[in-house]
Enzyme design. Sequence first.
Site, PDB file in Angstrom:
ATOM      1  N   TRP A   1       0.819  -1.067  -0.242  1.00 14.03           N
ATOM      2  CA  TRP A   1       0.286   0.060   0.418  1.00 14.03           C
ATOM      3  C   TRP A   1       0.768   1.068   0.049  1.00 14.03           C
ATOM      4  O   TRP A   1       0.490   2.296   0.310  1.00 14.03           O
ATOM      5  CB  TRP A   1      -0.890  -0.128   1.124  1.00 14.03           C
ATOM      6  CG  TRP A   1      -0.371  -0.389   2.575  1.00 14.03           C
ATOM      7  CD1 TRP A   1       0.397   0.611   3.362  1.00 14.03           C
ATOM      8  CD2 TRP A   1       0.259  -1.160   2.682  1.00 14.03           C
ATOM      9  NE1 TRP A   1       0.365  -0.165   4.781  1.00 14.03           N
ATOM     10  CE2 TRP A   1       0.807  -1.913   4.185  1.00 14.03           C
ATOM     11  CE3 TRP A   1      -0.903  -3.129   2.549  1.00 14.03           C
ATOM     12  CZ2 TRP A   1       0.519  -2.506   5.272  1.00 14.03           C
ATOM     13  CZ3 TRP A   1      -0.425  -4.366   4.059  1.00 14.03           C
ATOM     14  CH2 TRP A   1       0.243  -4.023   5.092  1.00 14.03           C
TER      15      TRP A   1
ATOM     16  N   GLU B   1      -5.554   0.574   5.963  1.00 18.44           N
ATOM     17  CA  GLU B   1      -5.834   1.580   6.991  1.00 18.44           C
ATOM     18  C   GLU B   1      -7.269   0.452   7.759  1.00 18.44           C
ATOM     19  O   GLU B   1      -6.655   0.002   9.272  1.00 18.44           O
ATOM     20  CB  GLU B   1      -5.912   2.635   6.740  1.00 18.44           C
ATOM     21  CG  GLU B   1      -4.854   3.257   6.727  1.00 18.44           C
ATOM     22  CD  GLU B   1      -3.408   3.526   7.235  1.00 18.44           C
ATOM     23  OE1 GLU B   1      -3.393   3.624   8.870  1.00 18.44           O
ATOM     24  OE2 GLU B   1      -2.323   4.452   6.739  1.00 18.44           O
TER      25      GLU B   1
ATOM     26  N   GLN C   1      -5.345  -2.746  14.629  1.00 12.75           N
ATOM     27  CA  GLN C   1      -5.711  -3.328  15.681  1.00 12.75           C
ATOM     28  C   GLN C   1      -5.282  -5.278  15.180  1.00 12.75           C
ATOM     29  O   GLN C   1      -5.416  -5.995  15.535  1.00 12.75           O
ATOM     30  CB  GLN C   1      -6.847  -3.543  16.360  1.00 12.75           C
ATOM     31  CG  GLN C   1      -7.440  -2.910  17.822  1.00 12.75           C
ATOM     32  CD  GLN C   1      -8.555  -2.084  17.264  1.00 12.75           C
ATOM     33  OE1 GLN C   1      -9.383  -2.519  15.673  1.00 12.75           O
ATOM     34  NE2 GLN C   1      -9.413  -2.072  17.719  1.00 12.75           N
TER      35      GLN C   1
ATOM     36  N   LEU D   1      -9.773 -12.387  10.530  1.00 12.14           N
ATOM     37  CA  LEU D   1      -9.438 -11.053  11.161  1.00 12.14           C
ATOM     38  C   LEU D   1      -9.823 -11.104  12.698  1.00 12.14           C
ATOM     39  O   LEU D   1      -8.773  -9.849  12.829  1.00 12.14           O
ATOM     40  CB  LEU D   1      -8.886 -10.375   9.642  1.00 12.14           C
ATOM     41  CG  LEU D   1      -8.516  -8.862  10.192  1.00 12.14           C
ATOM     42  CD1 LEU D   1      -6.744  -9.924  10.279  1.00 12.14           C
ATOM     43  CD2 LEU D   1      -8.675  -8.624   8.309  1.00 12.14           C
TER      44      LEU D   1
ATOM     45  N   TYR E   1     -12.365  -8.336  15.418  1.00 12.62           N
ATOM     46  CA  TYR E   1     -12.948  -7.324  15.483  1.00 12.62           C
ATOM     47  C   TYR E   1     -14.220  -6.865  14.092  1.00 12.62           C
ATOM     48  O   TYR E   1     -14.174  -6.218  13.478  1.00 12.62           O
ATOM     49  CB  TYR E   1     -12.377  -6.312  15.530  1.00 12.62           C
ATOM     50  CG  TYR E   1     -11.163  -6.157  16.138  1.00 12.62           C
ATOM     51  CD1 TYR E   1     -12.160  -6.046  17.850  1.00 12.62           C
ATOM     52  CD2 TYR E   1      -9.883  -6.738  16.740  1.00 12.62           C
ATOM     53  CE1 TYR E   1     -10.588  -5.840  18.790  1.00 12.62           C
ATOM     54  CE2 TYR E   1      -9.223  -6.915  16.712  1.00 12.62           C
ATOM     55  CZ  TYR E   1      -9.592  -6.417  18.660  1.00 12.62           C
ATOM     56  OH  TYR E   1      -8.731  -6.774  19.697  1.00 12.62           O
TER      57      TYR E   1
ATOM     58  N   TYR F   1      -7.374   9.326  12.443  1.00 12.80           N
ATOM     59  CA  TYR F   1      -5.815   8.409  12.136  1.00 12.80           C
ATOM     60  C   TYR F   1      -5.937   8.113  10.596  1.00 12.80           C
ATOM     61  O   TYR F   1      -5.467   8.278  10.123  1.00 12.80           O
ATOM     62  CB  TYR F   1      -6.059   7.366  13.309  1.00 12.80           C
ATOM     63  CG  TYR F   1      -4.768   6.688  12.774  1.00 12.80           C
ATOM     64  CD1 TYR F   1      -3.078   7.146  13.589  1.00 12.80           C
ATOM     65  CD2 TYR F   1      -4.235   5.541  11.976  1.00 12.80           C
ATOM     66  CE1 TYR F   1      -1.696   6.635  12.688  1.00 12.80           C
ATOM     67  CE2 TYR F   1      -3.342   4.758  11.229  1.00 12.80           C
ATOM     68  CZ  TYR F   1      -2.288   5.175  11.742  1.00 12.80           C
ATOM     69  OH  TYR F   1      -1.296   5.071  11.273  1.00 12.80           O
TER      70      TYR F   1
ATOM     71  N   ASP G   1      -0.773   7.857  16.265  1.00 11.03           N
ATOM     72  CA  ASP G   1      -0.941   6.761  16.525  1.00 11.03           C
ATOM     73  C   ASP G   1      -0.389   6.395  17.831  1.00 11.03           C
ATOM     74  O   ASP G   1       0.462   7.461  17.628  1.00 11.03           O
ATOM     75  CB  ASP G   1      -0.854   5.741  15.935  1.00 11.03           C
ATOM     76  CG  ASP G   1       0.104   5.168  15.380  1.00 11.03           C
ATOM     77  OD1 ASP G   1       0.869   6.362  15.453  1.00 11.03           O
ATOM     78  OD2 ASP G   1       0.523   4.332  14.525  1.00 11.03           O
TER      79      ASP G   1
ATOM     80  N   CYS H   1      12.247   3.346  16.910  1.00 14.33           N
ATOM     81  CA  CYS H   1      12.111   4.149  18.626  1.00 14.33           C
ATOM     82  C   CYS H   1      10.285   3.288  18.987  1.00 14.33           C
ATOM     83  O   CYS H   1       9.922   3.602  18.970  1.00 14.33           O
ATOM     84  CB  CYS H   1      11.341   5.555  18.353  1.00 14.33           C
ATOM     85  SG  CYS H   1      11.126   6.311  20.390  1.00 14.33           S
TER      86      CYS H   1
ATOM     87  N   CYS I   1      19.102   3.099  20.668  1.00 15.10           N
ATOM     88  CA  CYS I   1      19.271   4.264  20.408  1.00 15.10           C
ATOM     89  C   CYS I   1      20.558   5.025  20.257  1.00 15.10           C
ATOM     90  O   CYS I   1      20.821   5.929  19.220  1.00 15.10           O
ATOM     91  CB  CYS I   1      19.390   5.186  22.012  1.00 15.10           C
ATOM     92  SG  CYS I   1      17.628   5.257  22.392  1.00 15.10           S
TER      93      CYS I   1
ATOM     94  N   CYS J   1      20.648   5.633  15.959  1.00 15.47           N
ATOM     95  CA  CYS J   1      19.641   6.114  16.203  1.00 15.47           C
ATOM     96  C   CYS J   1      19.454   7.982  15.626  1.00 15.47           C
ATOM     97  O   CYS J   1      19.748   8.268  15.867  1.00 15.47           O
ATOM     98  CB  CYS J   1      17.973   6.693  16.973  1.00 15.47           C
ATOM     99  SG  CYS J   1      17.317   7.880  16.682  1.00 15.47           S
TER     100      CYS J   1
ATOM    101  N   CYS K   1      17.605  14.150  21.283  1.00 14.26           N
ATOM    102  CA  CYS K   1      16.757  13.369  21.940  1.00 14.26           C
ATOM    103  C   CYS K   1      16.591  13.491  23.203  1.00 14.26           C
ATOM    104  O   CYS K   1      17.455  12.867  24.172  1.00 14.26           O
ATOM    105  CB  CYS K   1      16.555  11.715  21.378  1.00 14.26           C
ATOM    106  SG  CYS K   1      15.793  10.842  22.113  1.00 14.26           S
TER     107      CYS K   1
HETATM  108  S1  SF4 Z   1      17.723   8.300  20.695  1.00 18.41           S
HETATM  109 FE1  SF4 Z   1      15.160   9.267  21.755  1.00 18.41          FE
HETATM  110  S2  SF4 Z   1      13.844   9.194  19.150  1.00 18.41           S
HETATM  111 FE2  SF4 Z   1      15.919   8.005  19.072  1.00 18.41          FE
HETATM  112  S3  SF4 Z   1      15.604   5.634  20.045  1.00 18.41           S
HETATM  113 FE3  SF4 Z   1      15.622   6.214  21.125  1.00 18.41          FE
HETATM  114  S4  SF4 Z   1      14.093   7.312  22.166  1.00 18.41           S
HETATM  115 FE4  SF4 Z   1      13.912   7.280  20.115  1.00 18.41          FE
END
Ligand code: SF4
Length: 360
Positions: free
Chosen positions: A23, A36, A41, A79, A81, A119, A137, A191, A198, A201, A207
């Site tokens: 999609w 969507e 769920q 599925l 619901y 959403y 969400d 995340c 992290c 990230c 962050c």
């Molecule tokens: S650094 Fe912050 S934004 Fe990145 S994964 Fe870790 S908690 Fe999430």
Amino acid sequence: MTFSYFTEKLLRWYPVHRRDLPWRGTKDPYIIWLSEIILQQTRVAQGLPYFRTFVEKFPTVSQLAAAPEEEILRTWQGLGYYSRARNLHACAREIVDKWEGSFPDNYTGLLKLKGVGPYTAAAIASFSYREAVAVVDGNVYRLLSRYFGIYSDIGSTAGKKEFETLANQIIPEKQPDQYNQAIMEFGALQCVPKNPDCGSCPLRVNCFARKNDMVAALPVKQKKVKVRSRYFIYYHIQAGGYTVVNRRGPNDIWQGLVDFPLDECQSMEEIQSPQPENLSLFNELSSFGPVFGLSGEKPLKHLLTHQKIFASFVKVTLRPGQKEALESWAEGKNYSLADEERLEEVGKPKLILRYLNQIK
Ligand code: SF4
């Protein structure tokens, strides 16, 4: 607050890391809507074969609308619901009947469709029509909460509103479609709820949660207080002007207050029509003779923070001559006898007060 660092990082991360899902890359509102609704769920891996079957069987919204409900439900089978499947069908019919077979082309119009909440409306409006309205969400709450250091409860209406407002301030006018895809995917893949990586990230430098060692603590979701229902039968036992009372002990919600001896039951039915064989006090008191009377009133309801108490009252009136026997029985159970004056002056839970007022 400038959001450009955040949005740029996400927009750069997305094309490299995104999953190849059927999609993605389409602007067809029907396909986006279908995906969507199926994914609500439902995990992607579970939803994927259903999505493929739906698109194959019903390639357009008109074909979906024309299909019998039974066929939709059969295709949906497994599925869960099922109200989603019924709403899907009702919405397809609504689009054909009221919208000449085309989806509304903006967020506000989309929100009017059956089964389409904020959403889904934001996803369709941004992916199909590039309207700058943010999808919000669980993934988005988590990322915003951690990155910006927001402690508002994501389970509360005020908290949700705050995140929604922030998300709509951040979304860039230019690439709302890419940005929304990116933030959803980032929350799903990078995340993640538990132990996100992290170190790898792209947002780590700014962050809040990573810098302040708050990753595990954010987002804040306060547990809903679970209210337990309890069912009591209270015995209002009297002999010669004396009443048997029970002083509530330590670590009790009514610590220090005085109520009556009670049997605790499991259901409303049990306290409305007591079955002696299940009630230990009822049985013991029977040895004093057939002196019972249900108060006849509806069980009283009493609300506490964690408990909902329903209580019936059984009046047990003994002959004055039985006072001594009653006293020794009461002492053996750690109860005591109180005369009218004493009963009047001791602290009692509201529930007991209400009952005493009722029988005055
Ligand atoms: S650094 Fe912050 S934004 Fe990145 S994964 Fe870790 S908690 Fe999430």
